[in-house]
Design a protein around this motif. Sequence first.
Motif, PDB file in Angstrom:
ATOM      1  N   MET A 103     -16.276  28.669 126.348  1.00  0.00           N
ATOM      2  CA  MET A 103     -17.052  27.529 126.816  1.00  0.00           C
ATOM      3  C   MET A 103     -18.434  28.001 127.236  1.00  0.00           C
ATOM      4  O   MET A 103     -18.615  29.155 127.631  1.00  0.00           O
ATOM      5  N   VAL A 104     -19.429  27.088 127.151  1.00  0.00           N
ATOM      6  CA  VAL A 104     -20.798  27.495 127.435  1.00  0.00           C
ATOM      7  C   VAL A 104     -21.510  26.433 128.270  1.00  0.00           C
ATOM      8  O   VAL A 104     -21.290  25.228 128.106  1.00  0.00           O
ATOM      9  N   ASP A 105     -22.346  26.914 129.184  1.00  0.00           N
ATOM     10  CA  ASP A 105     -23.189  26.093 130.060  1.00  0.00           C
ATOM     11  C   ASP A 105     -24.598  26.660 129.924  1.00  0.00           C
ATOM     12  O   ASP A 105     -24.853  27.784 130.346  1.00  0.00           O
ATOM     13  N   MET A 106     -25.518  25.897 129.315  1.00  0.00           N
ATOM     14  CA  MET A 106     -26.848  26.432 129.008  1.00  0.00           C
ATOM     15  C   MET A 106     -27.887  25.969 130.029  1.00  0.00           C
ATOM     16  O   MET A 106     -27.971  24.781 130.334  1.00  0.00           O
ATOM     17  N   HIS A 107     -28.677  26.914 130.505  1.00  0.00           N
ATOM     18  CA  HIS A 107     -29.780  26.598 131.419  1.00  0.00           C
ATOM     19  C   HIS A 107     -31.115  26.862 130.734  1.00  0.00           C
ATOM     20  O   HIS A 107     -31.215  27.712 129.859  1.00  0.00           O
ATOM     21  N   GLU A 108     -32.126  26.115 131.157  1.00  0.00           N
ATOM     22  CA  GLU A 108     -33.469  26.163 130.557  1.00  0.00           C
ATOM     23  C   GLU A 108     -33.430  25.842 129.056  1.00  0.00           C
ATOM     24  O   GLU A 108     -34.250  26.327 128.289  1.00  0.00           O
ATOM     25  N   SER A 109     -32.504  25.015 128.651  1.00  0.00           N
ATOM     26  CA  SER A 109     -32.388  24.626 127.244  1.00  0.00           C
ATOM     27  C   SER A 109     -33.086  23.287 127.018  1.00  0.00           C
ATOM     28  O   SER A 109     -33.561  22.645 127.961  1.00  0.00           O
ATOM     29  N   VAL A 110     -33.134  22.860 125.762  1.00  0.00           N
ATOM     30  CA  VAL A 110     -33.609  21.522 125.444  1.00  0.00           C
ATOM     31  C   VAL A 110     -32.668  20.502 126.081  1.00  0.00           C
ATOM     32  O   VAL A 110     -31.483  20.770 126.289  1.00  0.00           O
ATOM     33  N   ARG A 111     -33.188  19.334 126.427  1.00  0.00           N
ATOM     34  CA  ARG A 111     -32.316  18.321 127.059  1.00  0.00           C
ATOM     35  C   ARG A 111     -31.280  17.806 126.063  1.00  0.00           C
ATOM     36  O   ARG A 111     -31.570  17.672 124.881  1.00  0.00           O
ATOM     37  N   PRO A 112     -30.068  17.539 126.536  1.00  0.00           N
ATOM     38  CA  PRO A 112     -28.960  17.183 125.646  1.00  0.00           C
ATOM     39  C   PRO A 112     -29.160  15.855 124.925  1.00  0.00           C
ATOM     40  O   PRO A 112     -29.863  14.956 125.412  1.00  0.00           O
ATOM     41  N   THR A 113     -28.494  15.747 123.770  1.00  0.00           N
ATOM     42  CA  THR A 113     -28.573  14.538 122.945  1.00  0.00           C
ATOM     43  C   THR A 113     -27.186  14.117 122.461  1.00  0.00           C
ATOM     44  O   THR A 113     -27.042  13.587 121.367  1.00  0.00           O
ATOM     45  N   GLY A 114     -26.162  14.364 123.272  1.00  0.00           N
ATOM     46  CA  GLY A 114     -24.811  13.940 122.922  1.00  0.00           C
ATOM     47  C   GLY A 114     -24.037  14.912 122.064  1.00  0.00           C
ATOM     48  O   GLY A 114     -22.926  14.594 121.614  1.00  0.00           O
ATOM     49  N   LEU A 115     -24.566  16.113 121.849  1.00  0.00           N
ATOM     50  CA  LEU A 115     -23.881  17.074 120.980  1.00  0.00           C
ATOM     51  C   LEU A 115     -22.606  17.635 121.590  1.00  0.00           C
ATOM     52  O   LEU A 115     -21.865  18.360 120.911  1.00  0.00           O
ATOM     53  N   HIS A 116     -22.326  17.318 122.847  1.00  0.00           N
ATOM     54  CA  HIS A 116     -21.050  17.766 123.412  1.00  0.00           C
ATOM     55  C   HIS A 116     -19.864  17.047 122.770  1.00  0.00           C
ATOM     56  O   HIS A 116     -18.728  17.446 122.962  1.00  0.00           O
ATOM     57  N   ARG A 117     -20.121  15.984 121.995  1.00  0.00           N
ATOM     58  CA  ARG A 117     -19.031  15.416 121.190  1.00  0.00           C
ATOM     59  C   ARG A 117     -18.706  16.348 120.030  1.00  0.00           C
ATOM     60  O   ARG A 117     -17.536  16.599 119.726  1.00  0.00           O
ATOM     61  N   THR A 118     -19.716  16.879 119.390  1.00  0.00           N
ATOM     62  CA  THR A 118     -19.527  17.781 118.256  1.00  0.00           C
ATOM     63  C   THR A 118     -19.055  19.153 118.716  1.00  0.00           C
ATOM     64  O   THR A 118     -18.209  19.782 118.077  1.00  0.00           O
ATOM     65  N   TYR A 119     -19.626  19.620 119.831  1.00  0.00           N
ATOM     66  CA  TYR A 119     -19.272  20.916 120.412  1.00  0.00           C
ATOM     67  C   TYR A 119     -18.729  20.693 121.832  1.00  0.00           C
ATOM     68  O   TYR A 119     -19.442  20.883 122.815  1.00  0.00           O
ATOM     69  N   PRO A 120     -17.481  20.282 121.969  1.00  0.00           N
ATOM     70  CA  PRO A 120     -16.954  19.982 123.306  1.00  0.00           C
ATOM     71  C   PRO A 120     -16.826  21.209 124.204  1.00  0.00           C
ATOM     72  O   PRO A 120     -16.574  21.061 125.403  1.00  0.00           O
ATOM     73  N   ASN A 121     -17.011  22.405 123.646  1.00  0.00           N
ATOM     74  CA  ASN A 121     -17.061  23.607 124.481  1.00  0.00           C
ATOM     75  C   ASN A 121     -18.410  23.746 125.175  1.00  0.00           C
ATOM     76  O   ASN A 121     -18.558  24.545 126.102  1.00  0.00           O
ATOM     77  N   TRP A 122     -19.404  22.968 124.742  1.00  0.00           N
ATOM     78  CA  TRP A 122     -20.729  22.935 125.377  1.00  0.00           C
ATOM     79  C   TRP A 122     -20.608  22.009 126.582  1.00  0.00           C
ATOM     80  O   TRP A 122     -20.943  20.837 126.544  1.00  0.00           O
ATOM     81  N   LEU A 123     -20.090  22.563 127.677  1.00  0.00           N
ATOM     82  CA  LEU A 123     -19.689  21.735 128.810  1.00  0.00           C
ATOM     83  C   LEU A 123     -20.870  21.066 129.497  1.00  0.00           C
ATOM     84  O   LEU A 123     -20.766  19.928 129.968  1.00  0.00           O
ATOM     85  N   ALA A 124     -21.983  21.763 129.604  1.00  0.00           N
ATOM     86  CA  ALA A 124     -23.114  21.198 130.338  1.00  0.00           C
ATOM     87  C   ALA A 124     -24.370  21.983 130.022  1.00  0.00           C
ATOM     88  O   ALA A 124     -24.321  23.057 129.398  1.00  0.00           O
ATOM     89  N   SER A 125     -25.475  21.445 130.436  1.00  0.00           N
ATOM     90  CA  SER A 125     -26.755  22.130 130.407  1.00  0.00           C
ATOM     91  C   SER A 125     -27.442  21.873 131.736  1.00  0.00           C
ATOM     92  O   SER A 125     -27.038  20.998 132.501  1.00  0.00           O
ATOM     93  N   GLU A 126     -28.473  22.645 131.999  1.00  0.00           N
ATOM     94  CA  GLU A 126     -29.334  22.341 133.142  1.00  0.00           C
ATOM     95  C   GLU A 126     -30.403  21.379 132.644  1.00  0.00           C
ATOM     96  O   GLU A 126     -30.304  20.185 132.851  1.00  0.00           O
ATOM     97  N   ALA A 127     -31.460  21.894 132.000  1.00  0.00           N
ATOM     98  CA  ALA A 127     -32.439  21.078 131.284  1.00  0.00           C
ATOM     99  C   ALA A 127     -33.063  19.993 132.148  1.00  0.00           C
ATOM    100  O   ALA A 127     -33.345  18.896 131.675  1.00  0.00           O
ATOM    101  N   ALA A 128     -33.263  20.281 133.414  1.00  0.00           N
ATOM    102  CA  ALA A 128     -33.927  19.367 134.346  1.00  0.00           C
ATOM    103  C   ALA A 128     -34.116  20.117 135.654  1.00  0.00           C
ATOM    104  O   ALA A 128     -33.684  21.269 135.803  1.00  0.00           O
TER     105      ALA A 128
END
Length: 701
Positions: free
Chosen positions: A473-498
């Motif tokens: 599983m992965v939690d990305m910080h300082e990444s681009v803001r999310p666009t719903g890709l956690h449906r495609t990659y449900p292991n992408w649990l969260a991002s910071e991006a704010a």
Amino acid sequence: MKRLTFLLFTGLMGFSAQAQTVHSPGNKLTLSFQLSPAGEPTYQLRLGGRAVLKPSRLGMLLQGLPALDQGLAVARVDSSQHDDTWTPVWGEVQQIRNRYKELAVTLQQATGNNRQLVVRFRLYDDGLGFRYEFPQQPNLQYFTVQEEKTEFNLPANHKAFWIPGDYDSNEYTYSTTRLSEVNSASIEPIQLKSDPKRIQTPLMLKSDDGLYVNIHEAALVNYPAMMLDVDTQRFGLRSHLVPSATGAAAYLQAPEHTPWRTIIVSNKAPEVLASKLILNLNEPTKFPTTDWIRPQKFVGVWWEMHVNKASWNYADTSNIKLSGTDWSKLKPNGHHGANTANVKRYIAFAAKHGLQSVLVEGWNVGWEDWANNWKEEVFDFVTPYPDFNVQELQQYAASKGVKLMMHHETSSSVTNYERRQEAAYRFMKQYGYDAVKTGYVGRIIPRGEHHDGQWMVNHYNRTAQKTGENQLMVDMHESVRPTGLHRTYPNWLASEAARGNEFNAWSSGNPPEHETILPFTRLMGGPMDYTPGIFQIKLESWNPQRNQGKQVHTTLAKQLALYVTLYSPVQMAADLPEAYEQRPDAFQFIKDVAVDWDDTRILAAEPGDYLTTARKAKGTEEWYVGSITDENARTQTITLDFLTPGTTYEATIYADGKGASWDKNPQAYQIRRQKVNSKTTLKLQLAPGGGAAISLKPVRK
């Protein structure tokens, strides 16, 4: 049950009925598409009799080729309708309905060697998604997108909640102005000074007559993020794509398509937050199994560095040559946080209180030599500092039933990280880590690329894919803001991006309204790792000299409420263990609150002012409520009609104490209990910058 119906209408080149009108499935929204006399594609959107968007142009500007923005004719029109229901791996609700009408218009340009462009619209009852598609064709194979000509023309001078269009950071506080007043010239840039009238999505808008409009994008793949340039005179918005190092936006090969541009609209603010349009526009997961993906709560060696009680780096660098350093021969600086004994303390705390994981930052060599150096080789992601015993900690965590969470700060040397990912993930698997927090602080390498450009967007998506292939599983910080890709990659649990909670520790902080705006902006695209749960609001107690005057800009009760109002399947109990040990009664809510849900109800909401959310914990009859306000005290009255009729619940209410306020008395709280049912009405008194959190558990007979 799934139900799918297709209707198809086709026409020849020069199709006479160029104006197309589509009504949403429940006839709430109306989309109109038409070519102008100059052959420019335009669209407009209405909610009932009200204009959401005035006629707005569409088109693509290509490098070295005629633009696909005028001189177009309709070659074909396809329409269809779709209605099915799907189950997310985790989320805010148990099932999601995907119901829309689709219109796909194939455009052809005679002056451009008959090149074709498809504009595909999907119209829902709560909004619109559209994208550009480039079919496989002889006269358009490899091509470069210079810019889009996508417009969102508003009918009036709406109120806007916005941050500057920085290509490399979204860690700003929000400005609330009229569209005519958008101007970031006086805002200090975090990374890159942007055009003063350029802003980021998600953009939240409100009209004077109570229409709520949210503009963003969905399924950002192989393409740069979209910014918006504001016409402050005519109240129009035009897309601006984050450029690559060469200045172009995107390098593509047909067949290809852009992300979806999204407009969510309602005359009720809670309905904007409840929309699943962005998720629906993303593809289902390709992972064959997902049972290894586990929403979780965690603590970590993290906040103590932010409050200057410990350090990420191991040694003082003043008298050492970093290149080729033999770390085993250096003495610790005396306040390195990621040492074996300290990490064991966190593991024991997590085990005692039922928290699943422990994040450890600063465990690996290199922290002495990375900040602001724009250096290629800093971290190797497999070499621990001498005082961090990987094997001993693995065994200790396993004996306590706790997982360790890996941290990979890339220092934005992304080429270095990509070279080392496979080895880093093998290292994680070897030592029992099944989740990683990645970081991208600083200027990107390859030099000239941006955090939100096509190159980095592809990196984030590849990282989600690679970690998923390794069942990580992965939690990305300082990444681009999310666009719903956690449906495609449900292991992408969260991002910071704010702008997260950490900014309260080492800057002017986050104003009390900040957390009431985030759900309408940043969180529209996906979960945020905001790191709530700070109990020691005044930070001077951790380090009086370096933290003088610093504090979190909420009350303690509001920190509890954030676990419900700011959705994430991975939630941190962000404060130090000793802060929770001093207030075990308040900490009980963090221990109890779920991170995965069967149902969500937005009970009251107004961007920039207040939010009250109720959620039903996955697989149980327990409900949790969070209510927050801005700098103004408020009374929030809620009816518990979402509870199961005929069932009695015990409500534990964690509220602001007498005289509480975010600035003068932030740690005053009170806890009360009462029996409630579906007919009960509760009146919550929220202090300035305050909140309330409620657990609702069925009473066992």
